[in-house]
Scaffold this motif. Structure first.
Motif, short mmCIF file in Angstrom:
data_model
loop_
_atom_site.label_atom_id
_atom_site.label_comp_id
_atom_site.label_asym_id
_atom_site.label_seq_id
_atom_site.Cartn_x
_atom_site.Cartn_y
_atom_site.Cartn_z
N PRO A 51 0.82 -1.23 0.00
CA PRO A 51 0.00 0.00 0.00
C PRO A 51 0.84 1.27 0.00
O PRO A 51 0.41 2.30 -0.56
CB PRO A 51 -0.81 -0.13 1.30
N LEU A 52 2.04 1.22 0.60
CA LEU A 52 2.87 2.41 0.65
C LEU A 52 3.28 2.86 -0.75
O LEU A 52 3.10 4.04 -1.12
CB LEU A 52 4.12 2.14 1.51
N SER A 65 -2.00 9.10 3.18
CA SER A 65 -2.11 7.64 3.28
C SER A 65 -0.73 7.00 3.37
O SER A 65 -0.51 6.03 4.12
CB SER A 65 -2.87 7.09 2.07
N ALA A 66 0.22 7.56 2.58
CA ALA A 66 1.58 7.02 2.62
C ALA A 66 2.18 7.19 4.01
O ALA A 66 2.84 6.29 4.54
CB ALA A 66 2.45 7.73 1.58
N ALA A 67 1.92 8.37 4.62
CA ALA A 67 2.43 8.62 5.96
C ALA A 67 1.81 7.64 6.96
O ALA A 67 2.48 7.15 7.89
CB ALA A 67 2.13 10.06 6.38
N LEU A 68 0.52 7.34 6.77
CA LEU A 68 -0.15 6.38 7.65
C LEU A 68 0.51 5.01 7.56
O LEU A 68 0.76 4.37 8.59
CB LEU A 68 -1.64 6.31 7.28
N CYS A 71 3.72 4.92 9.25
CA CYS A 71 3.55 4.79 10.70
C CYS A 71 3.26 3.34 11.10
O CYS A 71 3.79 2.83 12.09
CB CYS A 71 2.41 5.70 11.18
N VAL A 72 2.40 2.69 10.27
CA VAL A 72 2.09 1.28 10.54
C VAL A 72 3.37 0.44 10.45
O VAL A 72 3.63 -0.43 11.30
CB VAL A 72 1.03 0.75 9.56
N MET A 73 4.17 0.72 9.42
CA MET A 73 5.43 -0.02 9.25
C MET A 73 6.36 0.22 10.43
O MET A 73 6.98 -0.71 10.96
CB MET A 73 6.12 0.42 7.95
N PHE A 74 6.40 1.49 10.89
CA PHE A 74 7.24 1.83 12.02
C PHE A 74 6.78 1.08 13.28
O PHE A 74 7.60 0.53 14.04
CB PHE A 74 7.20 3.35 12.27
N VAL A 75 5.47 1.04 13.49
CA VAL A 75 4.92 0.33 14.66
C VAL A 75 5.29 -1.15 14.58
O VAL A 75 5.67 -1.76 15.59
CB VAL A 75 3.39 0.51 14.74
N MET A 76 5.18 -1.75 13.38
CA MET A 76 5.50 -3.17 13.22
C MET A 76 6.99 -3.43 13.54
O MET A 76 7.34 -4.44 14.17
CB MET A 76 5.20 -3.63 11.79
#
Length: 591
Positions: A51-52, A65-68, A71-76
């Motif tokens: 999705p990124l 959306s890319a920033a979101l 952030c998801v990737m960073f959390v993972m």
């Protein structure tokens, strides 16, 4: 080694590791679950590339959306690091060190209770290998190796599953690649597993022969059989070299094939991706994400292939340790009994050593009264030592019973049995420790004064007192700093300190000079007072005054009685006596 033996599976390794972990098994399971969570998070972090890149490749980039997704990737990634760190608590907090320490203690306890027959089936080098590097490899599997296996499996599986929802044809191609790699890895594992086991056996043989070589070096030097002329050690080294050469050839081919499959397979997947882009079935952003993720997909396969030998070394160590731990001690009655009397009875005893069909003892029956001296005589290999082994419950007879004080040995715990038995061997083993501690082994709770009193009774206090450090003198490896007579008297002092009701003597004066023999005999006289004594004798003159003499021949009791009774019979004993008397006369005549 059985050529059909299959390599250990991952599940078998996991169960073996749980057995080794013992009381820390719940912590080990928790560690594995944390690693599963860590590498699931890692796989999800990589999947965020889909999705990124889709957001960034849009005609009008969707920055929000890319920033979101970033952030998801960073959390993972943060979760992956957290779970992995917590998974390694098993290592960092010292639990794995405790497991290794307790495992060695458990192995030591197993050696104490396992049947002596099984114990003697292990070479010294093999046991040394198990206690040292074997334990280290086992605990290694609980941390680093386990995490690598989980890391190899979970991210690729996640990738294939998600790719099915994006482009099923690419997912099928990756699945085919994965399915092809599995049997090749099994082939590699099979060759590596058998090879590592063969190398382990060959190395254990080398370690045993090196130990024997070092211990017997004075004899080998005197026989000019050192270096290249030491046949046994040279044979072991050559065998190890041959095994290593063969194993190297068996491992290289599947390893190269695996590398080729991974590279060619991934190239094929990328080629298919390019083809689908040209046909409009796949967007450039998805292809770019796949390129990044597939490169990650190849790493675990390559890593797993290169670490196959490490896994097999670990598995071989796990198998040997779990096999040793699974050996059951000789069964004891649920209501054990402690003997109050110390007469010994063999009743129709037949015994054969493990792996042998020929009986070492055949239908043997006799009675040894408490407080009396009984001698065992007969040619070498007749069964004399086997009788003494069965009294110490080396193994259980195949037929018949052995009793002490009217109690079957199967009803006596091993520790209770050995509390009441002392043995003085012909070949004395002293530990590389002080004389004080070597004697104290007979009774670890004895005071220094009690040790000295036992030494005085064994007629060794005088020579100990002349040593530079007295009782604190270190005797050296196998007691090499002392003479044969001195070592023998120290072993008798050890037995006197133990004060067991049954004493067994294995020709303790056979290899001594006349002066040492006199000193040792005096010590023995002190030791055996008021004891039940069994002595293995080759020089019949030393046991002519025995209360009973058992003549052992071909695993049977050929005759028994006092010296006078046996001489009257004029059978086997009388023949042996006459032969030894003639030998003495020949020696005198020659002199």
């Amino acid at each position: 080694m059985d050529s059909k033996q299959k390599p250990v599976t991952i599940m078998e390794s996991y169960k073996a590791a749980q057995t080794v972990a013992g009381e820390n098994s719940p912590e080990y399971k928790k560690s594995m679950l944390l690693f599963v969570a860590a590498f699931t998070a890692e796989g999800l972090a990589y999947l965020c590339f889909f999705p990124l890149l889709a957001c960034l490749s849009d005609a009008k980039p969707l920055i929000g959306s890319a920033a979101l997704w970033l952030c998801v990737m960073f959390v993972m990634v943060v979760l992956e690091l957290y779970f992995r760190w917590r998974g390694h608590d098993f290592d960092f907090k010292g639990t794995i060190v405790d497991v290794a320490h307790r495992l060695r203690l458990n192995l030591g306890e197993k050696l104490k209770v396992m049947p002596q027959e099984r114990l003697y089936s292990y070479k010294t080098g093999t046991l040394n290998n198990i206690f040292s590097v074997g334990v280290e490899y086992c605990v290694l599997s609980m941390g680093i190796v386990s995490s690598v296996i989980i890391q190899t499996v979970i991210p690729p599986v996640l990738l294939i599953v998600v790719t099915f929802f994006i482009e099923w044809r690419l997912a099928v191609a990756m699945l085919v690649l994965f399915c092809i790699a599995v049997p090749v890895q099994k082939w590699q594992r099979s060759g590596s597993s058998k090879g590592k086991k063969a190398c382990g056996l060959a190395l254990a043989r080398v370690e045993s022969d090196v130990l024997e070589y070092v211990q017997g070096l004075p004899v080998l030097r005197s026989a000019n059989q050192t270096g290249e002329r030491s046949a046994s050690l040279q044979s072991a080294l050559q065998n190890h070299r041959n095994v290593q050469t063969k194993v190297a050839l068996e491992i290289v081919a599947p390893m190269v094939l695996m590398a080729g499959i991974v590279e060619i397979g991934l190239l094929a997947v990328l080629t298919m991706g390019v083809f689908l882009i040209t046909k409009g079935s796949l967007t450039l952003s998805v292809a770019a994400a796949l390129l990044v993720i597939i490169s990650r997909f190849s790493e675990p396969l390559s890593l797993f292939s290169s670490l196959t030998q490490v896994f097999d070394i670990v598995d071989a160590a796990l198998v040997r340790i779990t096999e040793l731990l699974s050996i059951k001690p000789l069964e004891v009655s649920s209501e054990p009994t402690v003997p109050g009397q110390f007469d010994i009875e063999f009743k129709q005893v037949s015994f054969a050593y493990a792996g042998q069909d020929q009986y070492a003892l055949q239908d043997v029956s006799f009675f040894i009264p408490a407080g009396k001296l009984t001698a065992l005589v007969g040619p070498s290999g007749s069964g004399k030592t086997t009788i003494t082994k069965l009294i110490m419950r080396y193994a259980d007879p195949r037929k018949g019973t052995v009793k002490i004080g009217g109690i079957d040995l199967r009803q006596i715990r091993q520790e209770d049995l050995m509390k009441n038995v002392s043995v003085v061997f012909q070949d004395v083993y002293l530990f590389d420790d002080t004389i004080l501690n070597n004697i104290r082994m007979g009774n670890p709770d004895a005071s220094d004064e009690q040790v000295r009193a036992a030494a005085q009774k064994a007629f060794c206090h005088e020579f100990i007192d002349r040593l530079p450090n007295g009782y604190n003198t270190v005797v050296g490896d196998i007691g090499g700093a002392l003479s044969g007579g001195e070592k023998q008297r120290i072993s008798i002092a050890r037995a006197i300190l133990k004060d067991a009701a049954i004493v067994m003597l294995d020709e303790p004066t056979a290899a001594l000079d006349t002066q040492s023999e006199v000193a040792v005999q005096k010590a023995i006289n002190t030791l055996v007072a008021d004891k039940t004594v069994i002595v293995i004798a080759h020089r019949l003159s030393t046991i002519a005054g025995a209360d009973n003499i058992l003549v052992v021949e071909n695993g049977t009791i050929a005759e028994q009685g006092t010296h006078t009774q046996l001489m009257t019979l004029q059978k086997r004993y009388a023949s042996m006596w006459d032969a030894q008397q003639r030998t003495k006369q020949w020696n005198i005549a020659a002199a």
